[in-house]
Design a protein around this motif. Sequence first.
Motif, PDB file in Angstrom:
ATOM      1  N   GLY A   1       0.797  -1.218   0.000  1.00  0.00           N
ATOM      2  CA  GLY A   1       0.000   0.000   0.000  1.00  0.00           C
ATOM      3  C   GLY A   1       0.827   1.264   0.000  1.00  0.00           C
ATOM      4  O   GLY A   1       0.358   2.314   0.430  1.00  0.00           O
ATOM      5  N   ILE A   2       2.064   1.188  -0.510  1.00  0.00           N
ATOM      6  CA  ILE A   2       2.945   2.353  -0.502  1.00  0.00           C
ATOM      7  C   ILE A   2       2.818   3.142  -1.803  1.00  0.00           C
ATOM      8  O   ILE A   2       2.633   4.350  -1.787  1.00  0.00           O
ATOM      9  CB  ILE A   2       4.405   1.920  -0.254  1.00  0.00           C
ATOM     10  N   GLN A   3       2.919   2.460  -2.941  1.00  0.00           N
ATOM     11  CA  GLN A   3       2.754   3.066  -4.264  1.00  0.00           C
ATOM     12  C   GLN A   3       1.934   2.105  -5.116  1.00  0.00           C
ATOM     13  O   GLN A   3       2.441   1.509  -6.063  1.00  0.00           O
ATOM     14  CB  GLN A   3       4.109   3.319  -4.934  1.00  0.00           C
ATOM     15  N   PRO A   4       0.670   1.938  -4.793  1.00  0.00           N
ATOM     16  CA  PRO A   4      -0.118   0.888  -5.449  1.00  0.00           C
ATOM     17  C   PRO A   4      -0.402   1.194  -6.922  1.00  0.00           C
ATOM     18  O   PRO A   4      -0.614   2.340  -7.315  1.00  0.00           O
ATOM     19  CB  PRO A   4      -1.423   0.888  -4.654  1.00  0.00           C
ATOM     20  N   ASN A   5      -0.390   0.130  -7.727  1.00  0.00           N
ATOM     21  CA  ASN A   5      -0.896   0.248  -9.087  1.00  0.00           C
ATOM     22  C   ASN A   5      -2.387   0.516  -8.976  1.00  0.00           C
ATOM     23  O   ASN A   5      -3.027   0.175  -7.968  1.00  0.00           O
ATOM     24  CB  ASN A   5      -0.654  -1.043  -9.863  1.00  0.00           C
TER      25      ASN A   5
END
Length: 98
Positions: A42-46
């Motif tokens: 959940g840090i840089q989600p697609n």
Amino acid sequence: MNSFQWNIDTLASLGRIFLRKVMKNLRSIDGATVQFGEMGQGIQPNYQVCFPNGSVNTYRGANHKPFMPRGAFNQEHVSHPFSLADLQRAFDAAVAAR
């Protein structure tokens, strides 16, 4: 892999810069929604933007560029849809948390 669940609070944790770029890709089209990937941390989600005409644009969360190959992500691995209003609420919460 971890399964990550999205809501307004977890969206706000992505930060205002990330959310601003997602909202730009949503293009303020009435009825368009965005779904976030649930397989990572959940840090840089697609994410994928779903338009009312049925077309879907997929994006890499790391750079907000189109994800190749094009087409919708596996529905078992994306969140429920969020509207532009939902994203705006998360953005406002991210700004307030600064």
